[in-house]
Write a protein that holds these residues in place. Structure first.
Motif, PDB file in Angstrom:
ATOM      1  N   ALA A  50       5.582  20.723  23.310  1.00 16.10           N
ATOM      2  CA  ALA A  50       5.235  21.020  24.393  1.00 16.10           C
ATOM      3  C   ALA A  50       5.760  22.544  24.850  1.00 16.10           C
ATOM      4  N   ARG A  51       5.338  23.316  24.968  1.00 18.88           N
ATOM      5  CA  ARG A  51       6.487  24.157  25.197  1.00 18.88           C
ATOM      6  C   ARG A  51       5.872  25.227  26.556  1.00 18.88           C
ATOM      7  N   GLU A  52       6.970  25.619  27.221  1.00 15.34           N
ATOM      8  CA  GLU A  52       6.930  26.247  28.179  1.00 15.34           C
ATOM      9  C   GLU A  52       6.109  25.840  29.621  1.00 15.34           C
ATOM     10  N   LEU A  53       6.056  24.804  29.566  1.00 14.32           N
ATOM     11  CA  LEU A  53       4.939  23.911  30.820  1.00 14.32           C
ATOM     12  C   LEU A  53       5.307  24.462  32.095  1.00 14.32           C
TER      13      LEU A  53
ATOM     14  N   PRO B 143      14.661  26.067  22.343  1.00 13.95           N
ATOM     15  CA  PRO B 143      14.458  26.320  20.530  1.00 13.95           C
ATOM     16  C   PRO B 143      15.729  26.847  19.684  1.00 13.95           C
ATOM     17  N   HIS B 144      16.402  27.212  19.430  1.00 15.07           N
ATOM     18  CA  HIS B 144      16.523  27.938  18.895  1.00 15.07           C
ATOM     19  C   HIS B 144      17.759  25.529  17.389  1.00 15.07           C
ATOM     20  N   ARG B 145      16.944  25.080  18.470  1.00 14.16           N
ATOM     21  CA  ARG B 145      17.416  24.039  17.499  1.00 14.16           C
ATOM     22  C   ARG B 145      15.892  23.273  17.262  1.00 14.16           C
TER      23      ARG B 145
ATOM     24  N   GLY C 273      12.255  29.429  25.874  1.00 19.59           N
ATOM     25  CA  GLY C 273      11.322  27.676  26.962  1.00 19.59           C
ATOM     26  C   GLY C 273      11.897  26.948  26.684  1.00 19.59           C
ATOM     27  N   GLU C 274      12.560  25.933  26.833  1.00 23.59           N
ATOM     28  CA  GLU C 274      12.470  23.941  26.620  1.00 23.59           C
ATOM     29  C   GLU C 274      11.343  23.748  26.719  1.00 23.59           C
ATOM     30  N   LEU C 275      11.450  23.052  25.818  1.00 25.27           N
ATOM     31  CA  LEU C 275      10.747  21.926  24.554  1.00 25.27           C
ATOM     32  C   LEU C 275      10.783  20.217  25.175  1.00 25.27           C
TER      33      LEU C 275
END
Length: 316
Positions: free
Chosen positions: A193-196, A170-172, A222-224
């Protein structure tokens, strides 16, 4: 737990676990996790919550990127002694942009059977729902954290003919989108795609500029997964330049309109067409200076041509 292969050694089971929704775990994964002698986990505290939810009491031992090199010696020894071990990550499939491949490789080298227990994967989940070509794709994992290395990685993918899949934090995210725009242009299409499989799951489709505006306006969690569709086959620059020159010089079209029309026709970023238009401007300026210094040849320009250099750029 008995090995699934006819060998004196135990078995290493590479077990996929949910990436968010606990209902995604498979019946086979639950059986294996409950029957093995030991579970090697990326984060034992995180994984204990998962196991407790399903009432699994199997012992845990840590195996992460900082200790995998040393831990594999102990784990392979236990496997050779007949124990069976399950390898899990914090979420998804182990060894896919996560720790685990060193242990798996060591097991192969030692003659220990390795059995995959497939299941959730953020990579495949995102691809399946993205609506982009999946017959051929390249997975680059996480982009480098440093700006120079990140840009170099993306430049190496500039002409990649396959769908490109990236992981990002998220921060990058905004920095990654800016780098993508710098390589392909802000109009390049992509999917984020986020928070799958989670409550706030999101599948964003649009251009890089639209994605930057969208995610800058909210707190990203969340990871993307970033999915870049294949780059269209390169158009011969001569044909594109000739068309642009005709519109600008012979027809006297305003540069912004000409750039948009050529970009749409040839399916290339407007930034690339704009760059070519600057080259045409320089050429026309040089030709005008030569004509002014010597005998002027027959002027083949349209009445609009003389105004090419003085027009302001409406794309700015």
């Amino acid at each position: 737990m008995r090995s699934e292969a006819k060998t004196g050694a135990g078995t290493l089971y590479v077990v996929a676990t949910p990436i968010g929704n606990l209902e995604d775990i498979t019946a086979r994964a639950l059986r294996v996790l409950g029957e093995v002698d030991l579970i090697a986990a990326e984060d034992t505290r995180h994984s204990r919550k998962l196991l407790n939810h399903f009432g699994i009491r199997t012992a845990l031992i840590s195996c992460h990127e900082h200790n995998e090199q040393q831990r594999q010696i102990d784990l392979v020894g236990r496997l050779l002694a007949g124990e069976s071990i399950a390898l899990i990550s914090d979420a998804g499939t182990p060894a896919i942009a996560d720790p685990g491949y060193r242990l798996v490789r060591a097991c192969h080298a030692a003659g220990v059977p390795v059995v995959p227990v497939p299941g959730p994967s953020a990579l495949l989940a995102a691809l399946s729902a993205a609506g982009e070509p999946t017959d051929r794709f390249v997975f680059e994992g996480y982009l480098p954290a440093r700006a120079v290395a990140r840009l170099a990685t993306l430049q190496g993918l500039r002409n990649e003919p396959r769908t490109v899949v990236l992981y990002e934090t998220p921060h990058r995210l905004l920095a990654a989108l800016a780098a993508i725009a710098g390589v392909w242009g802000a109009e390049r299409p992509l999917v984020v795609a986020r928070e799958l499989t989670k409550l706030h799951e999101e599948l964003f489709r649009g251009t890089v500029s639209e994605a930057s505006a969208h995610f800058a306006a909210t707190q990203v969690r969340g990871e993307l997964v970033l999915i870049l569709p294949p780059v269209p086959r390169a158009v011969p620059i001569t044909g594109m330049e000739e068309t642009l020159r005709r519109l600008l010089v012979d027809e006297g079209m305003v540069r912004g309109d000409a750039v948009r029309q050529v970009a749409k026709t040839f399916k290339v970023p407007r930034s690339e067409v704009y760059r070519i238009s600057l080259g045409i401007e320089r050429e026309e300026g040089s030709r005008g200076q030569r004509d002014a210094q010597g005998e002027k040849p027959a002027d083949r320009r349209s009445p609009h041509r003389a105004g090419l250099l003085s027009r302001s750029d409406p794309t700015q």
